[in-house]
Design a protein around this motif. Structure first.
Motif, PDB file in Angstrom:
ATOM      1  N   ALA A  18       0.825  -1.199   0.000  1.00  0.00           N
ATOM      2  CA  ALA A  18       0.000   0.000   0.000  1.00  0.00           C
ATOM      3  C   ALA A  18       0.859   1.248   0.000  1.00  0.00           C
ATOM      4  O   ALA A  18       0.465   2.290  -0.493  1.00  0.00           O
ATOM      5  CB  ALA A  18      -0.911  -0.010   1.219  1.00  0.00           C
ATOM      6  N   GLN A  19       2.058   1.159   0.531  1.00  0.00           N
ATOM      7  CA  GLN A  19       2.969   2.290   0.551  1.00  0.00           C
ATOM      8  C   GLN A  19       3.672   2.466  -0.786  1.00  0.00           C
ATOM      9  O   GLN A  19       4.415   3.419  -0.965  1.00  0.00           O
ATOM     10  CB  GLN A  19       3.994   2.076   1.667  1.00  0.00           C
ATOM     11  N   ALA A  20       3.450   1.530  -1.723  1.00  0.00           N
ATOM     12  CA  ALA A  20       4.163   1.586  -2.992  1.00  0.00           C
ATOM     13  C   ALA A  20       3.445   2.428  -4.029  1.00  0.00           C
ATOM     14  O   ALA A  20       3.958   2.632  -5.109  1.00  0.00           O
ATOM     15  CB  ALA A  20       4.358   0.167  -3.531  1.00  0.00           C
ATOM     16  N   GLU A  21       2.228   2.870  -3.720  1.00  0.00           N
ATOM     17  CA  GLU A  21       1.469   3.661  -4.673  1.00  0.00           C
ATOM     18  C   GLU A  21       1.854   5.140  -4.609  1.00  0.00           C
ATOM     19  O   GLU A  21       2.032   5.693  -3.530  1.00  0.00           O
ATOM     20  CB  GLU A  21      -0.032   3.549  -4.397  1.00  0.00           C
ATOM     21  N   THR A  22       1.956   5.754  -5.781  1.00  0.00           N
ATOM     22  CA  THR A  22       2.027   7.203  -5.874  1.00  0.00           C
ATOM     23  C   THR A  22       0.749   7.659  -6.543  1.00  0.00           C
ATOM     24  O   THR A  22       0.489   7.317  -7.707  1.00  0.00           O
ATOM     25  CB  THR A  22       3.241   7.654  -6.700  1.00  0.00           C
ATOM     26  N   VAL A  23      -0.094   8.382  -5.811  1.00  0.00           N
ATOM     27  CA  VAL A  23      -1.397   8.794  -6.315  1.00  0.00           C
ATOM     28  C   VAL A  23      -1.302  10.202  -6.894  1.00  0.00           C
ATOM     29  O   VAL A  23      -0.873  11.135  -6.215  1.00  0.00           O
ATOM     30  CB  VAL A  23      -2.453   8.743  -5.193  1.00  0.00           C
ATOM     31  N   TYR A  24      -1.726  10.352  -8.145  1.00  0.00           N
ATOM     32  CA  TYR A  24      -1.681  11.641  -8.820  1.00  0.00           C
ATOM     33  C   TYR A  24      -3.051  12.322  -8.844  1.00  0.00           C
ATOM     34  O   TYR A  24      -3.136  13.543  -8.973  1.00  0.00           O
ATOM     35  CB  TYR A  24      -1.186  11.456 -10.258  1.00  0.00           C
ATOM     36  N   PHE A  25      -4.091  11.527  -8.728  1.00  0.00           N
ATOM     37  CA  PHE A  25      -5.459  12.077  -8.739  1.00  0.00           C
ATOM     38  C   PHE A  25      -6.355  11.114  -7.981  1.00  0.00           C
ATOM     39  O   PHE A  25      -6.255   9.890  -8.153  1.00  0.00           O
ATOM     40  CB  PHE A  25      -5.968  12.243 -10.176  1.00  0.00           C
ATOM     41  N   GLN A  26      -7.240  11.676  -7.131  1.00  0.00           N
ATOM     42  CA  GLN A  26      -8.165  10.834  -6.377  1.00  0.00           C
ATOM     43  C   GLN A  26      -9.456  11.600  -6.149  1.00  0.00           C
ATOM     44  O   GLN A  26      -9.434  12.785  -5.797  1.00  0.00           O
ATOM     45  CB  GLN A  26      -7.549  10.409  -5.040  1.00  0.00           C
ATOM     46  N   GLU A  27     -10.582  10.931  -6.367  1.00  0.00           N
ATOM     47  CA  GLU A  27     -11.885  11.584  -6.255  1.00  0.00           C
ATOM     48  C   GLU A  27     -12.891  10.630  -5.617  1.00  0.00           C
ATOM     49  O   GLU A  27     -13.116   9.524  -6.115  1.00  0.00           O
ATOM     50  CB  GLU A  27     -12.388  11.993  -7.645  1.00  0.00           C
ATOM     51  N   ASP A  28     -13.509  11.073  -4.490  1.00  0.00           N
ATOM     52  CA  ASP A  28     -14.553  10.261  -3.861  1.00  0.00           C
ATOM     53  C   ASP A  28     -15.929  10.923  -3.951  1.00  0.00           C
ATOM     54  O   ASP A  28     -16.916  10.364  -3.452  1.00  0.00           O
ATOM     55  CB  ASP A  28     -14.204   9.950  -2.411  1.00  0.00           C
ATOM     56  N   PHE A  29     -16.012  12.105  -4.539  1.00  0.00           N
ATOM     57  CA  PHE A  29     -17.260  12.817  -4.791  1.00  0.00           C
ATOM     58  C   PHE A  29     -18.034  13.190  -3.527  1.00  0.00           C
ATOM     59  O   PHE A  29     -19.211  13.547  -3.605  1.00  0.00           O
ATOM     60  CB  PHE A  29     -18.174  12.021  -5.733  1.00  0.00           C
ATOM     61  N   SER A 132      -7.360  17.934 -15.634  1.00  0.00           N
ATOM     62  CA  SER A 132      -5.952  17.793 -15.987  1.00  0.00           C
ATOM     63  C   SER A 132      -5.167  17.341 -14.755  1.00  0.00           C
ATOM     64  O   SER A 132      -5.373  17.839 -13.656  1.00  0.00           O
ATOM     65  CB  SER A 132      -5.398  19.131 -16.486  1.00  0.00           C
ATOM     66  N   ILE A 133      -4.279  16.365 -14.966  1.00  0.00           N
ATOM     67  CA  ILE A 133      -3.519  15.776 -13.855  1.00  0.00           C
ATOM     68  C   ILE A 133      -2.047  16.127 -14.030  1.00  0.00           C
ATOM     69  O   ILE A 133      -1.438  15.822 -15.067  1.00  0.00           O
ATOM     70  CB  ILE A 133      -3.696  14.248 -13.818  1.00  0.00           C
ATOM     71  N   GLU A 134      -1.473  16.757 -13.026  1.00  0.00           N
ATOM     72  CA  GLU A 134      -0.080  17.194 -13.099  1.00  0.00           C
ATOM     73  C   GLU A 134       0.821  16.322 -12.239  1.00  0.00           C
ATOM     74  O   GLU A 134       0.359  15.662 -11.301  1.00  0.00           O
ATOM     75  CB  GLU A 134       0.033  18.661 -12.660  1.00  0.00           C
ATOM     76  N   GLY A 135       2.083  16.319 -12.578  1.00  0.00           N
ATOM     77  CA  GLY A 135       3.079  15.690 -11.720  1.00  0.00           C
ATOM     78  C   GLY A 135       3.394  14.248 -12.024  1.00  0.00           C
ATOM     79  O   GLY A 135       4.108  13.597 -11.245  1.00  0.00           O
ATOM     80  N   ILE A 136       2.889  13.702 -13.127  1.00  0.00           N
ATOM     81  CA  ILE A 136       3.211  12.320 -13.474  1.00  0.00           C
ATOM     82  C   ILE A 136       4.564  12.303 -14.181  1.00  0.00           C
ATOM     83  O   ILE A 136       4.730  12.924 -15.225  1.00  0.00           O
ATOM     84  CB  ILE A 136       2.136  11.706 -14.388  1.00  0.00           C
TER      85      ILE A 136
END
Length: 285
Positions: A18-29, A132-136
């Protein structure tokens, strides 16, 4: 009202990946809650329902352009956050057109309705364009995941909806289908998590990502309705997954994302346990 979400529970297992993920965008509405409570009349009578959480096919589903907080509709609020819609029909010059089949639930979205539009006789299908998603980082393999469920018909049969992720870089357009899921006739509504690998496809600040029905189903006028929640765009740290000092002589065990052991895993995201190490891996056969 909090949503009932699929939970990941692996008994007696530490998921270090679970610590191996780098999240660039996340939405739970969850930010849609005031609009869902306001409902189509603005006074909560009726408010948006929760079809998946209550297993209620008759739950209220007001249109996103009708639910307002002050003078701003939920659709306009989405646009302010950078979301957009694509459509099989042409409504681009009128964002409040009656043919926009986008609806609110508590707190997630419902897309599409059955039949043909009055404007040009095409279907009501929409797709959701992400902000638009930045930082990838350049060359990074990216995944898109989301919880989704099709709508159930009055007969108890679920719509035969299939979704995809469209990746657009200028004139270069690629379609990546999500894993096909099925819901048994007369079964309860249930969220399922789709994980779509965009490995080898360029995703950067200028990339347009869209979630909609597959190209084969895009122009159908039959039932292609679907709910969506918990969208995530992320990458996995290969070093923390592949270089964690696994005992190569230990047997390998595979578990699905509900913690159920799988003897012969097919394509998809799994939890892999070898010795005292665990990791999430996307497997392609």
């Amino acid at each position: 009202m909090k949503k009932f979400l699929l939970s990941l529970s692996i008994a007696a297992m530490s998921i270090s990946a679970a610590q191996a993920e780098t999240v660039y965008f996340q939405e739970d509405f969850e930010w849609l809650e005031p609009y869902a409570k306001a409902g189509k009349n603005g006074n909560g009578e009726p408010a948006a329902g929760n079809t998946i959480g209550t297993n209620g096919a008759e739950a209220e589903a007001p249109k996103a352009d009708a639910c307002k907080v002050g003078d701003v509709s939920a659709l306009e609020a989405m646009q302010q956050k950078g979301y957009d819609l694509v459509s099989v029909y042409n409504f681009l010059n009128n964002k409040n057109n009656k043919d926009i089949a986008l609806y609110l639930q508590q707190n997630y979205l419902k897309f599409n309705k059955t039949g043909k539009t009055t404007s040009n006789g095409k279907g009501f299908q929409l797709g959701l364009v992400l902000p638009s998603i930045e930082g990838i980082p350049e060359g990074k393999d990216v995944f898109v995941s989301f919880d989704w469920c099709p709508m159930k018909q009055g007969s108890g049969v679920f719509d035969k909806t299939e979704l995809c992720v469209i990746v657009e870089n200028g004139t270069d357009v690629k379609y990546v289908n999500a894993p096909v899921e099925t819901w048994a006739d007369d079964a309860d509504y249930e969220w399922k998590t789709a994980v779509v690998s965009l490995a080898g496809i360029t995703v950067n600040d200028n990339t347009k990502l869209t979630i909609r029905t597959t190209e084969a189903n895009w122009e159908l006028t039959t039932a292609q309705r679907w709910f969506i929640d918990n969208i995530k765009v992320y990458s996995e740290d290969a070093s923390s997954i592949d270089e964690i000092g696994i005992d190569m002589n230990a047997p390998v065990e595979y578990y699905n994302m509900l913690g159920i052991r799988v003897e012969n895993p097919g394509n998809g995201l799994y939890i892999v346990k070898q010795g005292n190490k665990t990791a999430k891996k996307f497997i392609v056969r």
